[in-house]
Write an enzyme that holds these catalytic residues in place. Sequence first.
Site, PDB file in Angstrom:
ATOM      1  N   HIS A   1       1.747  20.278  29.198  1.00 12.90           N
ATOM      2  CA  HIS A   1       1.628  19.274  30.341  1.00 12.90           C
ATOM      3  C   HIS A   1       0.054  19.373  30.466  1.00 12.90           C
ATOM      4  O   HIS A   1      -0.305  20.319  30.987  1.00 12.90           O
ATOM      5  CB  HIS A   1       2.406  19.565  31.535  1.00 12.90           C
ATOM      6  CG  HIS A   1       2.485  18.490  32.432  1.00 12.90           C
ATOM      7  ND1 HIS A   1       1.179  18.158  33.421  1.00 12.90           N
ATOM      8  CD2 HIS A   1       3.055  17.542  32.979  1.00 12.90           C
ATOM      9  CE1 HIS A   1       1.513  17.175  33.857  1.00 12.90           C
ATOM     10  NE2 HIS A   1       2.743  16.630  33.825  1.00 12.90           N
TER      11      HIS A   1
ATOM     12  N   GLU B   1      10.004   3.113 -10.946  1.00 16.01           N
ATOM     13  CA  GLU B   1       8.351   3.174 -10.765  1.00 16.01           C
ATOM     14  C   GLU B   1       8.001   2.893  -9.204  1.00 16.01           C
ATOM     15  O   GLU B   1       7.251   3.514  -8.557  1.00 16.01           O
ATOM     16  CB  GLU B   1       7.990   1.839 -11.366  1.00 16.01           C
ATOM     17  CG  GLU B   1       6.269   2.096 -11.532  1.00 16.01           C
ATOM     18  CD  GLU B   1       5.742   1.308 -10.475  1.00 16.01           C
ATOM     19  OE1 GLU B   1       4.374   1.352 -10.422  1.00 16.01           O
ATOM     20  OE2 GLU B   1       6.236   0.585  -9.663  1.00 16.01           O
ATOM     21  N   GLU B   2       8.927   2.266  -8.523  1.00 14.37           N
ATOM     22  CA  GLU B   2       8.605   1.796  -7.027  1.00 14.37           C
ATOM     23  C   GLU B   2       9.129   3.048  -6.107  1.00 14.37           C
ATOM     24  O   GLU B   2       8.983   3.035  -4.827  1.00 14.37           O
ATOM     25  CB  GLU B   2       9.403   0.451  -6.590  1.00 14.37           C
ATOM     26  CG  GLU B   2       9.247  -0.642  -7.450  1.00 14.37           C
ATOM     27  CD  GLU B   2       7.509  -1.125  -7.066  1.00 14.37           C
ATOM     28  OE1 GLU B   2       6.744  -0.637  -6.505  1.00 14.37           O
ATOM     29  OE2 GLU B   2       7.132  -2.265  -7.826  1.00 14.37           O
TER      30      GLU B   2
ATOM     31  N   ARG C   1     -10.385   8.865  -2.459  1.00 16.24           N
ATOM     32  CA  ARG C   1     -10.399   8.196  -3.856  1.00 16.24           C
ATOM     33  C   ARG C   1     -11.316   8.684  -4.568  1.00 16.24           C
ATOM     34  O   ARG C   1     -12.523   8.717  -4.212  1.00 16.24           O
ATOM     35  CB  ARG C   1     -10.284   6.622  -3.422  1.00 16.24           C
ATOM     36  CG  ARG C   1      -9.189   6.108  -2.791  1.00 16.24           C
ATOM     37  CD  ARG C   1      -8.114   5.797  -3.445  1.00 16.24           C
ATOM     38  NE  ARG C   1      -6.966   5.686  -2.473  1.00 16.24           N
ATOM     39  CZ  ARG C   1      -5.695   5.502  -2.741  1.00 16.24           C
ATOM     40  NH1 ARG C   1      -5.352   5.290  -4.109  1.00 16.24           N
ATOM     41  NH2 ARG C   1      -4.876   5.327  -2.002  1.00 16.24           N
TER      42      ARG C   1
ATOM     43  N   THR D   1       1.321  12.238  29.104  1.00 15.09           N
ATOM     44  CA  THR D   1       0.114  13.368  29.346  1.00 15.09           C
ATOM     45  C   THR D   1       0.456  14.560  28.775  1.00 15.09           C
ATOM     46  O   THR D   1       0.440  15.666  29.427  1.00 15.09           O
ATOM     47  CB  THR D   1      -0.032  13.467  31.100  1.00 15.09           C
ATOM     48  OG1 THR D   1       1.337  13.766  31.533  1.00 15.09           O
ATOM     49  CG2 THR D   1      -0.371  12.011  31.689  1.00 15.09           C
TER      50      THR D   1
ATOM     51  N   ASP E   1       1.196  -4.434 -15.742  1.00 14.87           N
ATOM     52  CA  ASP E   1       1.763  -4.246 -14.350  1.00 14.87           C
ATOM     53  C   ASP E   1       0.556  -4.413 -13.373  1.00 14.87           C
ATOM     54  O   ASP E   1       0.782  -3.493 -12.219  1.00 14.87           O
ATOM     55  CB  ASP E   1       2.469  -2.873 -14.307  1.00 14.87           C
ATOM     56  CG  ASP E   1       3.258  -2.622 -13.184  1.00 14.87           C
ATOM     57  OD1 ASP E   1       3.732  -3.454 -12.542  1.00 14.87           O
ATOM     58  OD2 ASP E   1       3.592  -1.284 -12.869  1.00 14.87           O
TER      59      ASP E   1
ATOM     60  N   ASP F   1      12.763  -1.837 -11.908  1.00 13.70           N
ATOM     61  CA  ASP F   1      13.134  -1.591 -10.714  1.00 13.70           C
ATOM     62  C   ASP F   1      12.138  -2.460  -9.794  1.00 13.70           C
ATOM     63  O   ASP F   1      11.043  -2.798 -10.394  1.00 13.70           O
ATOM     64  CB  ASP F   1      13.110  -0.077 -10.132  1.00 13.70           C
ATOM     65  CG  ASP F   1      11.750   0.343 -10.256  1.00 13.70           C
ATOM     66  OD1 ASP F   1      11.128   0.139 -11.170  1.00 13.70           O
ATOM     67  OD2 ASP F   1      11.288   1.206  -9.355  1.00 13.70           O
TER      68      ASP F   1
END
Lengths: 478, 478
Positions: free
Chosen positions: B228, B166-167, B343, B330, B195, B100
């Site tokens: 507000h 995969e995507e 990570r 606002t 890949d 894909d």
Amino acid sequence: MAPQLDGYFKQVDNLSDHFIERLRKAVAIPSVSADEARRPDVVRMGEFLADELTALGAQVEKRPLGKQPGLEHLELPPVVIARYGNDKKKRTILVYGHYDVQPAGKEDGWATEPFELTIDDKGRMYGRGSTDDKGPVLGWLNAIEAHQKAGVDFPVNLLMCFEGMEEYGSEGLDDFIKEEANKFFADTDAVCISDNYWLGTEKPCLTYGLRGCSYYSIEISGPGQDLHSGVFGGTAQEPMTDLVRILGSLVDTNGKIQIPGLAELVAPLTDDEKALYGDIAFTMDNLHESLGSQTTIHNDKENTLMARWRYPSLSVHGIEGAFSQPGAKTVIPAKVTGKFSIRTVPNMEPEDVDRLVFKYVDEQFKKLGSKNTLRCFLQHAGKWWVASPKHWNFSSAAKAVERVWGVKPDLTREGGSIPVTLTFEQATGKNVLLLPMGSSTDAAHSINEKLDKRNYIEGIKLLGAYLHYVAEEPMVEQ
Amino acid sequence: MAPQLDGYFKQVDNLSDHFIERLRKAVAIPSVSADEARRPDVVRMGEFLADELTALGAQVEKRPLGKQPGLEHLELPPVVIARYGNDKKKRTILVYGHYDVQPAGKEDGWATEPFELTIDDKGRMYGRGSTDDKGPVLGWLNAIEAHQKAGVDFPVNLLMCFEGMEEYGSEGLDDFIKEEANKFFADTDAVCISDNYWLGTEKPCLTYGLRGCSYYSIEISGPGQDLHSGVFGGTAQEPMTDLVRILGSLVDTNGKIQIPGLAELVAPLTDDEKALYGDIAFTMDNLHESLGSQTTIHNDKENTLMARWRYPSLSVHGIEGAFSQPGAKTVIPAKVTGKFSIRTVPNMEPEDVDRLVFKYVDEQFKKLGSKNTLRCFLQHAGKWWVASPKHWNFSSAAKAVERVWGVKPDLTREGGSIPVTLTFEQATGKNVLLLPMGSSTDAAHSINEKLDKRNYIEGIKLLGAYLHYVAEEPMVEQ
């Protein structure tokens, strides 16, 4: 000497069905200024007002404002200005209101058709514009008519200024007011605006102050495009890291603004002013209810009201350019813009606020030792407004409230801004009074906007009574 | 003994036009897995692969994965699994790829039709999927065909696993791999995945490590609805104030994570590992170019590569629920959710990271003394992966690179994650090698994706050569 008002009051009661019909006709015109397709309805609403005023014997003009900035194919709706009475021996009061309304649709969740005035068994009159601001605008017309039908001499010369773009930023109005200050509005002795609300539901108020607002952007940029955090995390200085650090340095959880010098600009609290807050009809329960939570900064009424009315506040509104959708995205945004604003109060000059803000943000950024690029700028600024509540304009209104409602009004300020107030004060050099008709539960910009029948009818009496007291009040200003 | 590869190499050169035609056919099938309307094309692409493999004499199965979670009317495209060769005396290599592709449209800014392979005069073959991952997937098929036409015995048993999602998060694949680990994939001796990409454009690499990713949300709520800032600023504790303070406490401008205990989880740098970084073909100019700026944390190659590959990083991605549009509003947002991710690297166990993150965020929030409500939670976690580059799987590939490209490959890690890598390692218990075909300029997920003709043709030689070295390499694992 107290003015003779019984005949006028009785006539208002007699005409109440007629006045409600007038409001019904006005609400039926969907004069939504933000909706381009509704522009003919806005114009039609202005014509309705002009026709009614003409029929009442006023001298009326529909003044064009030119094309709408940014939408040059669109003509701005005219300002309807009018004069009723031209007796040099009488005082002249300039009143302002607006005949456009917020958008509204049944699909937003309205319980009734928003453009059909629908009155329930408690006398709540539902309809878009009922309280904001068609009810109060018609209040002035109704007051004229009731005087005529009661055979009571109208106590002042009345100048009227009704615009059709208030809910869309009052495009073009400022310049118009400044230009007419020495022309159509030249003999103005004082200004009265009925376009705000009581603090609660039972006690009327007179409003003598509004906070200003200075709105800032902090833009931080670095990489040439958005990055993947897996590939670049740890190697690039991230603009978001810098931005949240700076935004986090502006104010603390309890609302204390961290920008040095800002607090020193605020006018000190006098004993006189301090004494005012205790009597205001407001409770912490009112605040908790409107907040929908108990997450208040202060636990008492006085400090809460002062924090809302007479001290500055700083709010962080959001970030443009970062990931803002639901879910997860591992992006390092290349350019992010944080938005925050400061509500300003006497004696904070907007230029001083800008200077302190820019200096502080710059210092905070320098502390980070970042290679990214910072740009901090003002988006817009509107100045605070505070009038003297001891002026005859206010004392007249206070006496009228006591006469109509049997209670001394609260003297209030508001946390938000109504920019036209300051414009009128500066252009005419005269005292401006905010004299609300509706109550805190009217839901002005929300679904199911309403005006209570009692507030409308007693409000018409109040506007007329106010003008009578104005005519009698000695010319003492403080 | 070095394997005899000249016949195979020559055949690859002879067949190069044919191989490019095969890629042209594959690129012409717009197998976009994220686009529901393209699902039949994804299935067609799987059939194309299966047909080609069958024609080459492989034993092929198309395995269904059931309905797509959340889109139950949609069938997932099948996993195409295949076996080529079943000789007990040969090693068995399992290769993975995906058929894909990412979405693509001319309107996104492509210079050519994205689903028509277009080759320019420098041999750059433009087309969606050319490098990600149709080129590498066809590389295995082409290697088989070139062996057959050259009359060279295929050196290993080849197991293939080609998925079509995969995507879009490899829906359903993990369970499939675990289930087949002891069935279709049972005799796997090592795994090879093509890949990913070279670090630059000239020097091939073997990739032996990936960082993991733990993605968190910090949700802070207070008021019952958005407020507000004029009316409530100064009276309510604002969730945004709390959130930017906490987000601002997570990491500094130079990427130093402020969460105590996290750094202690990181495997210490050994002299052996440290020695690897100096030789890697990478310069700060490469980084500046891909970054589009000079706003790096480190000024030298070694620290930059280590920061990307072997140290954790923390990125703040954005805020959900706050004002994120251009212009000014606002608003005091009632509920805001900050998103950040870490990570992760050896030896950070995801559970330990969670524990330290939750504890720290909780402490930071407590320090604020806020009445608002905090909820910090993990959105998803994928673990890091590091293989031994001294395994015969890697040494075979290194020799193949030297034979085909005349240079020792860089041993690299990557900052991002390819979750299927860890899945294969855990399910088969075997060494996994990432053996890229394309280069850093291939623009895999961007417009104008391409694969250089040189990388494709030499890459086919490389995949075949790798299998020959695999067949000869002694079974020594370190």
